[in-house]
Scaffold this active site. Structure first.
Site, PDB file in Angstrom:
ATOM      1  N   ASP A  62      28.083  -4.976 -58.877  1.00 29.05           N
ATOM      2  CA  ASP A  62      29.099  -3.939 -58.996  1.00 29.05           C
ATOM      3  C   ASP A  62      29.030  -3.270 -60.371  1.00 29.05           C
ATOM      4  OD1 ASP A  62      31.316  -2.616 -57.854  1.00 29.05           O
ATOM      5  OD2 ASP A  62      32.632  -3.738 -59.191  1.00 29.05           O
ATOM      6  N   THR A  95      30.683   3.397 -58.543  1.00 28.19           N
ATOM      7  CA  THR A  95      30.708   3.326 -60.006  1.00 28.19           C
ATOM      8  C   THR A  95      29.296   3.414 -60.587  1.00 28.19           C
ATOM      9  OG1 THR A  95      30.727   0.902 -59.980  1.00 28.19           O
ATOM     10  CG2 THR A  95      32.838   1.996 -60.066  1.00 28.19           C
ATOM     11  N   THR A  96      28.339   2.783 -59.907  1.00 28.66           N
ATOM     12  CA  THR A  96      26.967   2.841 -60.407  1.00 28.66           C
ATOM     13  C   THR A  96      26.452   4.277 -60.331  1.00 28.66           C
ATOM     14  OG1 THR A  96      26.689   0.628 -59.504  1.00 28.66           O
ATOM     15  CG2 THR A  96      24.693   1.769 -60.204  1.00 28.66           C
ATOM     16  N   ASP A 388      35.794  -3.042 -52.716  1.00 27.43           N
ATOM     17  CA  ASP A 388      35.186  -1.714 -52.647  1.00 27.43           C
ATOM     18  C   ASP A 388      35.329  -1.151 -51.235  1.00 27.43           C
ATOM     19  OD1 ASP A 388      34.421  -2.044 -55.237  1.00 27.43           O
ATOM     20  OD2 ASP A 388      32.289  -1.631 -54.931  1.00 27.43           O
TER      21      ASP A 388
END
Ligand SMILES: Nc1ncnc2c1ncn2[C@@H]1O[C@H](COP(=O)(O)OP(=O)(O)OP(=O)(O)O)[C@@H](O)[C@H]1O
Ligand SMILES: [Mg+2]
Length: 550
Positions: A62, A95-96, A388
């Site tokens: 994550d 997020t990545t 998520d």
């Protein structure tokens, strides 16, 4: 003061980096952060093992967790981490992607700066491009029927691919969609409102993720404090207590000297009486069940059992907070002033096999997602993946717009932005094009992480999109370009909008800086005595914190 001598206004320890050096410094710090998470992107992305200063280990894929756990000590890098945090708060997933795009934007901006394009032109171009990208996303997105559980399951599965949730993603996606459905209500305007407050995640180690479960109401993973207590209670009045049922201790150390046995007895009697009084108060309130966040004295346990009250001690704060919603109670932190109204109402049943209580309320329909996994690390990563996916499904239910993943949306956006660039005059046009190139980082990295040739992949994808295949994306398992929407790689539109916007804003924030004035060493860790030479390769404390990551 003599003429010609420079006036020194900054302290001796302070550092100042200007113009080109400042930009170089900032851009390399931001890019280092983006590089650090890139290898985790997509279904074939790898995980990272993070060991903190206390030696505790986190294994995760994550993006935001990696960045938060990394001991990053550089002000610019921290700005990029904020991108991940915003993405996490606003969208829960992606997020990545957000951080990787921000890094790529800055890399491409660096090239433009090399060509003597002024930062303000780049900033303007990036801003225009990100606004346009949002419009295009809305245009490209497919509106779905939010009661279509199949597409919801697909969004959940897509967000869980490549995470600890991977193996059981189909089963977990079902639980997640069902969980979200149970906490979704329609408001007056006919819109779906997902209230994740009524959804609690509990974790248990020992079994496999495939044995996770969705339960009505809340659960309390504790035992009754006394063997002679009832283990379940129907239509029960439930007290949520945040006060110890113990003898009140004085704040100051006191010494009691007793001169004869009677005095000692009196003293003990007084303690007994105090406990009895507390239990009486609870009984008088009419409580059948007490979930206590603090301790319960042995003697009080005995009294409670005598009253036929089921009591649990050291319940988790988060559990009480959730139960409060489920049984509509108030958490009591002072027994003396508690009132009957503070009690909640519901059924408490015992699951002997799993050794936990189920608590169901009368009106509020909360649910608990019980996640199981073999070890602590497995469960932790499972929980992150499920979180998520929950956010993704919740968002899709309330927003109703979805996109084809696997790089499809990014390539389509890039192509449309290149068309749009033609309508932009001046040097801003180059920045809009650079923005388009930056978005294509996503399919490139997806391919790279899957061991595929990223250039070939991108060429194929562009060709497909030129032919009008808006949903052409990369199947990372076969290396083929295909309609990823059809093959079930579906992402919520809102998360993508957010990722593009926050990446652009962060890049612009960094680009606007031409002067760094630091009160000390250019790192945020005040205790760091290593001199971080800025500019050429020196990135304050980045080296130590990030070295091992790349
Ligand atoms: N089966 C699949 N085939 C191809 N691409 C996929 C597949 N499943 C997911 N993806 C892609 O993987 C990317 C998401 O990867 P990942 O979940 O690792 O990163 P993220 O969502 O950006 O960040 P994080 O999940 O760490 O917050 C998306 O671009 C998505 O379209
Ligand atoms: Mg993801």
């Amino acid at each position: 003061m003599q003429q010609g001598q420079p006036m020194i206004v900054m302290s001796e320890d302070s550092q100042r980096v200007k113009d080109k050096d400042a930009q170089d410094y900032n851009i390399s710090a931001a890019r280092a952060v983006a590089e650090a998470v890139r290898s985790t992107l997509g279904p074939k992305g790898m995980d990272k093992m993070l060991v903190d200063s206390m030696g505790s280990v986190t294994i995760t894929n994550d993006g935001v967790t990696i960045l938060k756990e990394m001991d990053i000590d550089n002000p610019t890098a921290e700005m990029i981490i904020e991108v991940a945090e915003t993405q996490e708060d606003e969208a829960g997933d992606g997020t990545t992607t957000a951080v990787a795009i921000a890094g790529e934007l800055l890399k491409n901006a660096e090239d433009l700066l090399e060509q003597d394009i002024h930062p303000t032109a780049i900033i303007k171009g990036f801003h225009l491009a990100s606004e346009q990208a949002r419009e295009e996303i809305d245009d490209i997105a497919t509106d779905i029927d939010t009661s279509d559980e199949e597409v919801l399951r697909k969004t959940a599965e897509t967000s869980m691919t490549g995470k600890g949730t991977e193996v059981n993603k189909e089963y977990l996606a079902e639980l997640i969609v069902e969980a979200v459905r149970q906490v979704t209500v329609e408001n007056e305007d006919g819109e779906n409102v997902v209230d994740l407050e009524f959804l609690n995640i509990e974790t248990q180690t020992g079994r496999s993720a495939g044995e996770s479960d969705l339960l009505e109401g809340g659960i309390v993973d504790k035992d009754p404090v006394h063997d002679n207590m009832p283990t379940s209670a129907e239509d029960a009045d439930i007290l949520l207590l945040n006060e110890a049922i113990e003898v009140e201790e004085t704040d100051i150390d006191t010494e009691v000297s007793v001169t004869d046995p009677d005095q000692l007895q009196q003293f003990l009697d007084r303690e007994e009486k105090q406990l009895q009084e507390k239990v009486d108060t609870i009984a008088d309130l009419g409580a059948d069940v007490v979930f206590c966040q603090k301790g319960i004295d042995d003697l009080a346990q005995h009294y409670l059992a005598k009253e036929g009250i089921l009591a649990v001690r050291r319940a988790k704060k988060s559990d009480l907070e959730f139960l409060k919603e489920i049984v509509s109670a108030n958490i009591v932190s002072d027994l003396e002033s508690a009132e009957e109204d503070d009690l909640g109402f519901g059924d408490v049943t015992r699951d002997d096999e799993d050794e936990l209580f189920y608590v169901e309320g009368e009106d509020a329909h909360g649910v608990t997602l019980l996640l199981r996994g073999s070890t602590e690390h497995v469960v932790d990563e499972l929980e992150r993946g499920v979180n998520d996916a929950l956010d993704v499904v919740a968002q899709t239910v309330s927003d109703g717009r979805v996109l084809a993943g696997g790089g499809a949306i990014e390539v389509e956006l890039a192509s449309r932005l290149r068309d749009y660039a033609d309508s932009v005059s001046g040097r801003e046009q180059l920045a809009v094009e650079a923005f388009a190139d930056s978005l294509e980082l996503v399919p490139r990295v997806l391919a790279e992480n899957a061991g595929l040739d990223s250039i070939d992949t991108l060429v194929d994808l562009r060709a497909a999109h030129d032919d009008g295949d808006v949903e052409a994306g990369l199947n990372v398992f076969t290396g083929d370009v295909e309609d990823t929407f059809e093959s079930g790689v579906v992402e919520p539109a809102h998360a993508k909008e957010q990722a593009v916007t926050s990446a652009a804003e962060a890049a612009n924030l960094v680009l606007k800086i031409d002067d760094i004035i630091s009160a000390g060493d250019l790192s945020t860790d005040k205790g760091d005595d290593e001199e971080g030479a800025p500019g050429a390769g020196g990135m304050g404390g980045m080296g130590g914190g990030m070295g091992g990551m790349m």
